[in-house]
Design a protein around this motif. Structure first.
Motif, PDB file in Angstrom:
ATOM      1  N   LEU A   3       0.749  -1.096   0.079  1.00 47.75           N
ATOM      2  CA  LEU A   3      -0.050  -0.033   0.129  1.00 47.75           C
ATOM      3  C   LEU A   3       0.838   1.195  -0.130  1.00 47.75           C
ATOM      4  N   ALA A   4       1.925   1.543   0.685  1.00 42.13           N
ATOM      5  CA  ALA A   4       2.858   2.411   0.818  1.00 42.13           C
ATOM      6  C   ALA A   4       3.281   2.585  -0.277  1.00 42.13           C
ATOM      7  N   LEU A   5       4.113   1.634  -1.222  1.00 40.98           N
ATOM      8  CA  LEU A   5       4.526   1.801  -2.641  1.00 40.98           C
ATOM      9  C   LEU A   5       3.599   2.209  -3.401  1.00 40.98           C
ATOM     10  N   HIS A   6       2.322   1.938  -3.517  1.00 37.93           N
ATOM     11  CA  HIS A   6       1.313   2.325  -4.374  1.00 37.93           C
ATOM     12  C   HIS A   6       1.138   3.742  -4.283  1.00 37.93           C
ATOM     13  N   ALA A   7       1.160   4.208  -2.944  1.00 36.08           N
ATOM     14  CA  ALA A   7       0.722   5.517  -2.613  1.00 36.08           C
ATOM     15  C   ALA A   7       1.822   6.321  -2.949  1.00 36.08           C
ATOM     16  N   MET A   8       3.258   6.012  -2.562  1.00 36.94           N
ATOM     17  CA  MET A   8       4.110   6.769  -3.081  1.00 36.94           C
ATOM     18  C   MET A   8       4.423   6.878  -4.445  1.00 36.94           C
ATOM     19  N   THR A   9       3.924   5.779  -5.445  1.00 37.91           N
ATOM     20  CA  THR A   9       4.146   5.868  -6.813  1.00 37.91           C
ATOM     21  C   THR A   9       3.010   6.948  -7.294  1.00 37.91           C
ATOM     22  N   GLN A  10       2.204   6.991  -6.747  1.00 38.55           N
ATOM     23  CA  GLN A  10       1.005   7.862  -7.258  1.00 38.55           C
ATOM     24  C   GLN A  10       1.252   9.372  -6.859  1.00 38.55           C
ATOM     25  N   LEU A  11       1.763   9.524  -5.576  1.00 37.70           N
ATOM     26  CA  LEU A  11       2.296  10.649  -5.294  1.00 37.70           C
ATOM     27  C   LEU A  11       3.516  11.482  -5.987  1.00 37.70           C
ATOM     28  N   ALA A  12       4.452  10.552  -6.176  1.00 34.28           N
ATOM     29  CA  ALA A  12       5.520  10.803  -6.812  1.00 34.28           C
ATOM     30  C   ALA A  12       5.321  11.456  -8.296  1.00 34.28           C
ATOM     31  N   ARG A  13       4.111  11.186  -8.776  1.00 33.19           N
ATOM     32  CA  ARG A  13       3.719  11.705 -10.089  1.00 33.19           C
ATOM     33  C   ARG A  13       3.152  13.156 -10.069  1.00 33.19           C
ATOM     34  N   TRP A  14       2.841  13.568  -8.963  1.00 33.24           N
ATOM     35  CA  TRP A  14       2.388  15.059  -8.543  1.00 33.24           C
ATOM     36  C   TRP A  14       3.332  15.972  -9.021  1.00 33.24           C
ATOM     37  N   PRO A  15       3.203  16.877  -9.745  1.00 36.51           N
ATOM     38  CA  PRO A  15       4.209  18.158 -10.267  1.00 36.51           C
ATOM     39  C   PRO A  15       4.905  18.630  -9.123  1.00 36.51           C
ATOM     40  N   ASP A  16       4.180  18.688  -8.095  1.00 33.87           N
ATOM     41  CA  ASP A  16       4.481  19.602  -6.888  1.00 33.87           C
ATOM     42  C   ASP A  16       5.363  18.721  -5.901  1.00 33.87           C
ATOM     43  N   LEU A  17       5.700  17.402  -6.123  1.00 33.24           N
ATOM     44  CA  LEU A  17       6.501  16.558  -5.302  1.00 33.24           C
ATOM     45  C   LEU A  17       7.496  16.165  -5.920  1.00 33.24           C
ATOM     46  N   SER A  18       8.785  15.819  -5.105  1.00 30.28           N
ATOM     47  CA  SER A  18       9.722  14.895  -5.878  1.00 30.28           C
ATOM     48  C   SER A  18      10.191  14.105  -4.455  1.00 30.28           C
ATOM     49  N   GLU A  19      10.879  13.046  -5.169  1.00 30.23           N
ATOM     50  CA  GLU A  19      11.528  12.020  -4.115  1.00 30.23           C
ATOM     51  C   GLU A  19      12.677  12.649  -3.498  1.00 30.23           C
ATOM     52  N   ALA A  20      12.854  12.173  -2.176  1.00 26.67           N
ATOM     53  CA  ALA A  20      14.297  12.353  -1.528  1.00 26.67           C
ATOM     54  C   ALA A  20      14.557  11.411  -0.412  1.00 26.67           C
ATOM     55  N   LEU A  21      15.833  11.651   0.172  1.00 22.23           N
ATOM     56  CA  LEU A  21      15.811  10.930   1.320  1.00 22.23           C
ATOM     57  C   LEU A  21      15.298  11.645   2.525  1.00 22.23           C
ATOM     58  N   ILE A  79       0.057   8.017   9.586  1.00 20.62           N
ATOM     59  CA  ILE A  79      -0.906   7.136   8.872  1.00 20.62           C
ATOM     60  C   ILE A  79      -0.733   5.849   8.536  1.00 20.62           C
ATOM     61  N   ARG A  80      -1.539   4.852   9.092  1.00 20.12           N
ATOM     62  CA  ARG A  80      -1.330   3.568   8.879  1.00 20.12           C
ATOM     63  C   ARG A  80      -2.313   3.150   7.930  1.00 20.12           C
ATOM     64  N   LEU A  81      -1.506   2.757   6.798  1.00 23.48           N
ATOM     65  CA  LEU A  81      -2.245   2.205   5.502  1.00 23.48           C
ATOM     66  C   LEU A  81      -2.465   0.821   5.700  1.00 23.48           C
ATOM     67  N   GLU A  82      -3.806   0.639   5.833  1.00 22.04           N
ATOM     68  CA  GLU A  82      -4.437  -1.024   6.086  1.00 22.04           C
ATOM     69  C   GLU A  82      -5.240  -1.309   4.744  1.00 22.04           C
ATOM     70  N   ALA A  83      -5.894  -0.433   3.764  1.00 22.88           N
ATOM     71  CA  ALA A  83      -6.753  -0.569   3.073  1.00 22.88           C
ATOM     72  C   ALA A  83      -6.523   0.536   2.089  1.00 22.88           C
ATOM     73  N   ASP A  84      -7.358   0.324   0.854  1.00 27.70           N
ATOM     74  CA  ASP A  84      -7.166   1.275  -0.305  1.00 27.70           C
ATOM     75  C   ASP A  84      -7.731   2.661   0.099  1.00 27.70           C
ATOM     76  N   THR A  85      -8.807   2.383   1.005  1.00 31.28           N
ATOM     77  CA  THR A  85      -9.381   3.960   1.418  1.00 31.28           C
ATOM     78  C   THR A  85      -8.219   4.652   2.301  1.00 31.28           C
ATOM     79  N   ASP A  86      -7.568   4.167   2.921  1.00 37.27           N
ATOM     80  CA  ASP A  86      -6.463   4.823   3.559  1.00 37.27           C
ATOM     81  C   ASP A  86      -5.509   5.483   2.658  1.00 37.27           C
ATOM     82  N   ILE A  87      -5.056   4.834   1.452  1.00 34.62           N
ATOM     83  CA  ILE A  87      -4.683   5.565   0.541  1.00 34.62           C
ATOM     84  C   ILE A  87      -5.337   6.795  -0.022  1.00 34.62           C
ATOM     85  N   ASP A  88      -6.726   6.722  -0.102  1.00 30.02           N
ATOM     86  CA  ASP A  88      -7.258   7.886  -0.590  1.00 30.02           C
ATOM     87  C   ASP A  88      -7.244   8.744   0.519  1.00 30.02           C
ATOM     88  N   LEU A  89      -7.207   8.653   1.855  1.00 30.23           N
ATOM     89  CA  LEU A  89      -7.117   9.499   2.576  1.00 30.23           C
ATOM     90  C   LEU A  89      -5.795  10.119   2.743  1.00 30.23           C
TER      91      LEU A  89
END
Length: 131
Positions: A3-21, A79-89
């Motif tokens: 779930l975290a990787l799925h959310a990270m992948t979606q968010l990394a596509r947003w133009p205002d966000l970039s990956e970092a350490l 945020i604890r990701l337990e379900a797809d709805t948590d990704i939406d949140l």
């Protein structure tokens, strides 16, 4: 895919966000031009720099979510990701965090304020005001 990787992948596509350490040293982070916004610490755990002001405004809504935890006084929510709805949140809260960071200066939440990862236990929102 976790779930975290799925959310990270979606968010990394947003133009205002970039990956970092992350400055905490655990996991991966997403940053805006104003600084770190999210830390992905594990396959299910994310800390989001929502800001104290935004947390106050959203308090009633955050209280009812079983996925959201907060450390009293911290500008970060966990945020604890337990379900797809948590990704939406999470996606909704990241959007609000970006608005909070861009709408006004985050004066009380200086960049030295670390995420919740290495702090004391994160409490459920309903327990944040006890004591």
């Amino acid at each position: 895919m976790t779930l975290a990787l799925h959310a990270m992948t979606q968010l990394a596509r947003w133009p205002d966000l970039s990956e970092a350490l992350p400055n905490c040293g655990t996991g991966r982070a997403l940053c805006s031009d104003r600084g770190e916004i999210a830390h992905f610490h594990s396959d299910r755990d994310v800390d989001l720099y929502l800001t104290v002001a935004a947390i106050r405004r959203l308090e009633d809504q955050l209280k009812v979510s079983t996925a959201v935890r907060l450390l009293p006084g911290s500008p970060w929510v966990s945020i604890r990701l337990e379900a797809d709805t948590d990704i939406d949140l999470l996606l909704t809260l990241v959007s609000m965090a970006l608005l909070a960071h861009h709408a006004w200066p985050v004066l009380t939440d200086g960049p030295s304020v670390g995420c919740n990862e290495h702090r004391d236990a994160v409490l459920p929102r309903e327990n944040a005001h006890e004591g």
